[in-house]
Design a protein around this motif. Sequence first.
Motif, mmCIF file in Angstrom:
data_model
loop_
_atom_site.group_PDB
_atom_site.id
_atom_site.type_symbol
_atom_site.label_atom_id
_atom_site.label_comp_id
_atom_site.label_asym_id
_atom_site.label_seq_id
_atom_site.Cartn_x
_atom_site.Cartn_y
_atom_site.Cartn_z
ATOM 1 N N VAL A 382 -22.803 -3.426 12.293
ATOM 2 C CA VAL A 382 -21.493 -2.785 12.284
ATOM 3 C C VAL A 382 -21.083 -2.599 10.820
ATOM 4 N N VAL A 383 -20.763 -1.384 10.450
ATOM 5 C CA VAL A 383 -20.435 -1.095 9.053
ATOM 6 C C VAL A 383 -19.219 -1.908 8.632
ATOM 7 N N SER A 384 -19.312 -2.542 7.464
ATOM 8 C CA SER A 384 -18.241 -3.426 7.010
ATOM 9 C C SER A 384 -17.072 -2.662 6.428
ATOM 10 N N TRP A 385 -17.360 -1.623 5.638
ATOM 11 C CA TRP A 385 -16.286 -0.895 4.960
ATOM 12 C C TRP A 385 -16.350 0.574 5.345
ATOM 13 N N TRP A 386 -15.233 1.085 5.881
ATOM 14 C CA TRP A 386 -15.154 2.475 6.329
ATOM 15 C C TRP A 386 -14.402 3.280 5.291
ATOM 16 N N THR A 387 -14.860 4.485 5.039
ATOM 17 C CA THR A 387 -14.167 5.364 4.104
ATOM 18 C C THR A 387 -14.162 6.777 4.681
ATOM 19 N N SER A 388 -13.643 7.719 3.910
ATOM 20 C CA SER A 388 -13.537 9.090 4.399
ATOM 21 C C SER A 388 -13.735 10.057 3.236
ATOM 22 N N GLY A 389 -13.859 11.323 3.553
ATOM 23 C CA GLY A 389 -14.043 12.353 2.540
ATOM 24 C C GLY A 389 -14.511 13.640 3.199
ATOM 25 N N GLU A 390 -14.828 14.620 2.388
ATOM 26 C CA GLU A 390 -15.321 15.882 2.924
ATOM 27 C C GLU A 390 -16.724 15.687 3.487
ATOM 28 N N ALA A 391 -17.008 16.361 4.594
ATOM 29 C CA ALA A 391 -18.313 16.220 5.245
ATOM 30 C C ALA A 391 -19.405 16.813 4.360
#
Length: 391
Positions: A382-391
């Motif tokens: 399970v991924v520990s750190w989630w982030t976001s951004g442009e695909a």
Amino acid sequence: MSALVDRFADVLDEVGEGAVERERERRLPYAEVGLLREAGFTTVTLPTAYGGAGADHEDLFELLAEVARRDPNLAQLFRSHFSFVDRTLHAPPSARRDARLRLVADGAVHGNATFERGPATVGTFGTRLSRDADGLRLDGTKFYSTGTLFADLVSVAAQGDGGPVSVLVPTGAQGVRRVDDWRGFGQRTTGSGTTVLDGVRVDEDDVVEQDPGRPGHGGAFVQLVLLAALAGIGRAVVDDAVRYVRGRTRTYSHASGPTAQADPIVQEVVGELSARSFAADAALAAAVRVLARSSRALLAGDPDAAGRVADADVATARAQLVVLPAVLRAATDLFEVGGASAVDAGLALDRHWRNARTLASHNPARYKARALGDRLLTDAPVVSWWTSGEA
């Protein structure tokens, strides 16, 4: 009630008194943040050697849930503050570590400047730490800067020459501009707007390079703060349902009882609301216990600390899949205890659903459910750190 919650009971009630008015008027809680700081709330997790209360994770998250019971905006806006303290406590001993803990001990509140609304792809940042003739400078624009309007310090996630870095910046520094432009329909007073960094001068010692090889439970920690805020909303839903029904004098010709209080259908609804709040509380507490075990492993240098962190990530994801539907359903079913008068804007009972829905949207639960299923079926982490951004 824990001893820590009991210690803060009076100030919690004081900051909760104006929560509905703040919601209706969208008045930012500067005064309430000040009251909590003066009461010692911001230092509860500091060791006693630094003047703190030495609160453990179980005490902290129970206290955050009780803050959220009064006003979930207040619980969420301190998320980065307590995360900053937690990761500093888990950092290797150093003069920098001690200096950062002393800043909090002296009353500094920490904010957030991690996420952006720009062209940077997932895993990178448009905000840059660069070097010119005068030294290091920081440039960029952040959004979702929860708590930063009320903060003295902020950790800025940026792209350095060697990769991602975290830069500690005073919010009063030249070139820092904080904008109150958060327009979400819920959690409206967390100050989660824009932070602009324009040529901000940076000291070398305030830059920390990210070490992906060092285990840490920061991802689970920040998610659990959101779940504590949601659990507090669940408690507030029950509080408001009981208060509303007890004060209700009208009933229906086709009601199942002579009064709202005596109506078995209304009683059933209130009982179900209580059970959903209980489920949220239980899931939060179970996940926090696993987080506490990861903390002990990290502090002890346990060779399996990474495994304990992974356990915390799994427990937090599972808790999310219990807490979110329980509280969202409770915030909807709350309106089954009364008639049209329950939607009076003066009561602001709709705030519970709007706030819960906003908190629930931070990390989509569908992705967490899929990740848990993937782990069970294929042993994927399970991924520990989630982030976001442009695909």
